[in-house]
Design a protein around this motif. Structure first.
Motif, mmCIF file in Angstrom:
data_model
loop_
_atom_site.group_PDB
_atom_site.id
_atom_site.type_symbol
_atom_site.label_atom_id
_atom_site.label_comp_id
_atom_site.label_asym_id
_atom_site.label_seq_id
_atom_site.Cartn_x
_atom_site.Cartn_y
_atom_site.Cartn_z
ATOM 1 N N GLY A 1 -38.650 -16.522 5.247
ATOM 2 C CA GLY A 1 -38.098 -15.716 6.348
ATOM 3 C C GLY A 1 -37.543 -16.574 7.473
ATOM 4 O O GLY A 1 -37.215 -16.082 8.558
ATOM 5 N N LYS B 1 -27.041 -13.697 13.011
ATOM 6 C CA LYS B 1 -27.800 -14.040 11.804
ATOM 7 C C LYS B 1 -27.822 -12.852 10.849
ATOM 8 O O LYS B 1 -28.064 -11.717 11.264
ATOM 9 C CB LYS B 1 -29.233 -14.446 12.185
ATOM 10 N N LYS C 1 -42.529 -7.716 8.872
ATOM 11 C CA LYS C 1 -41.666 -8.726 8.275
ATOM 12 C C LYS C 1 -40.301 -8.830 8.976
ATOM 13 O O LYS C 1 -39.563 -9.795 8.767
ATOM 14 C CB LYS C 1 -41.478 -8.309 6.807
ATOM 15 N N ASP D 1 -34.481 -16.613 10.551
ATOM 16 C CA ASP D 1 -34.620 -16.094 11.922
ATOM 17 C C ASP D 1 -34.813 -17.261 12.893
ATOM 18 O O ASP D 1 -34.174 -17.323 13.941
ATOM 19 C CB ASP D 1 -35.838 -15.156 12.026
HETATM 20 MG MG MG Z 1 -36.339 -11.793 7.176
#
Ligand code: MG
Ligand code: ADP
Ligand code: ASP
Length: 404
Positions: free
Chosen positions: A151, A7, A209, A154
């Motif tokens: 985000g 990723k 984060k 992930d």
């Molecule tokens: Mg991120």
């Protein structure tokens, strides 16, 4: 079949030069005889730009259209990665989530992946191809595009690793791994070699984060080891794994902090059953996330003070809702922007007495006032003035021997 999921985050694909570098990393894995599945985020800044546009076009932009709009950033990055891989001689193509499809459940903006159709991807892998899959999105059963929370690439990577039974899941990012605290806030932060799901989940939920919290929950449930490493420098990163794989003598593993929090206090609220519920119900209906909550014991048995924290972005909406709420009465409403939460996290604190005291004493020595406290088995969080965050981080990092 040895499958590896790679990723790449926004900064890793933030420019054409960086995408060229990413293509090399992918190519190297492929040459090692892995079947490689790639997940990419949007180029850095793109998703934020799209959020801005949605706000400019309407103050009331629907969640359904928000998902369609925000998912477009990933399409650009994936196509550029595939294009570069083709250029250097690899068979590769981009896949948008709906083409696979990746099926999600739940509400728009915050869906969860619950199924991934493997057929087309397996066929493509068997033909020697490298699929480049858009992170952060899927489709729901009404065949509408969904996104899975900021985000969220992930979590896309973890779910792909789960469904394809990958041998490895590597999260490439712009730092060398998970650090004891954000290395951009404290230069003394140290890279952690191995960390448990539980600690990583707390660190992420409390502001680190580097990994999205949902992705860690998914990894823990499915026992997927995650390696977090840099896409710029080839160095060992951090392994996120189950607790029994870890030997660690430190009491505290890491420190997280938040920014842009606000504190809301209702002074002189009538102290009777159901009052907290009637304050928080309309907030939750409006998707306002309430974080820390404290209610003081009422001195006269009639009135109490209630304090809670929210994101500063939600402050105006929250005050409007509270003032319009006819079912609650209070004497005063106090609002305070520019507060921040700092948390120490570590499974080591379970077996070590006195950690709370040491945290409070350290902050007191720095003359930092604690406004709200909340604890769980493996973390202690305190709310302080935002201007003191750097000082608090440095002092706690030293106190709990994370500097060395
Ligand atoms: Mg991120
Ligand atoms: P990506 O675009 O690769 O998903 P993110 O920006 O989401 O990357 O996450 C990486 C950032 O997380 C780092 O640049 C760093 O500033 C921040 N961060 C916060 N806490 C930590 C921590 N404990 N360890 C490493 N990075 C952290
Ligand atoms: N591009 C999305 C975001 O900025 C997803 C991600 O970065 O993982 O939130």
């Amino acid at each position: 079949m040895k499958i590896v999921v790679l990723k790449f985050g926004g900064t890793s694909v933030g420019s054409i030069d960086k995408i060229k570098k990413v293509a090399q990393i992918i190519g190297n894995h492929k040459k090692k005889k892995f079947k490689v599945i790639v997940v990419s985020s949007a180029m850095s800044g793109v998703t934020n730009e799209l959020v801005k546009k949605s706000r400019e076009i309407s103050g009331n932009f629907s969640n359904e259209e928000y998902d369609v709009l925000l998912s477009t950033g990933e399409q650009i990055a994936c196509s550029l990665i595939a294009g570069r891989l083709n250029h250097i001689g690899f068979k590769s193509r981009s896949w948008l989530s709906w083409q696979i499809p990746i099926i999600t459940t739940g509400l728009h903006k915050n869906s969860r992946i619950n199924k991934i159709n493997k057929k087309k991807i397996i066929r493509y892998l068997n033909e020697g191809g490298i699929p480049i899959i858009t992170g952060f999105q899927g489709i729901n059963k009404e065949e509408r595009i969904t996104t899975i929370g900021r985000g969220g690439s992930d979590a896309s990577a973890i779910m792909l690793a789960k469904f394809f039974k990958a041998k490895k899941c590597i999260i490439y990012t712009d730092v060398e791994g998970v650090y004891t605290t954000d290395p951009r806030k404290l230069t003394k932060a140290k890279k952690i070699k191995v960390i448990s799901y539980e600690e990583m989940l707390e660190m992420a939920s409390l502001g680190a984060k580097v990994m999205q919290p949902v992705s860690i929950q998914d990894a823990r449930l499915n026992r997927i080891d995650i390696e977090v490493k840099s896409s710029f420098i080839n160095k060992p990163g951090t392994l996120i794994t189950k607790r029994s794989n870890i030997f660690n003598h430190k009491i505290i593993t890491g420190i997280s902090s938040t920014q842009n929090d606000s504190k809301v206090s209702l002074i002189g609220v009538r102290d009777k059953p159901g009052i907290a519920a009637s304050i928080f119900k309309p907030l939750s209906k409006n998707s306002i996330n309430v974080d820390m909550v404290v209610q003081n014991i009422s001195a006269n048995g009639k009135e109490t003070d209630l304090t809670f924290t929210i994101k500063t972005d939600d402050l105006n909406k929250t005050t409007k809702i509270i003032r319009a709420n006819k079912s609650i009465k209070f004497r005063k409403l106090l609002l305070k922007k520019d507060v921040a939460k700092i948390s120490i996290i570590g499974v080591g604190m379970v077996a070590t007495p006195g950690v709370t005291f040491r945290m409070f004493q350290t902050l007191a020595n720095e003359k930092i006032n604690i406004q709200v406290i909340s604890t769980s088995e493996i973390k202690i969080s305190v709310l302080i003035d935002k201007k003191n965050i750097k000082k608090a981080l440095a002092a706690l990092h030293k106190e709990f021997k994370l500097d060395n």
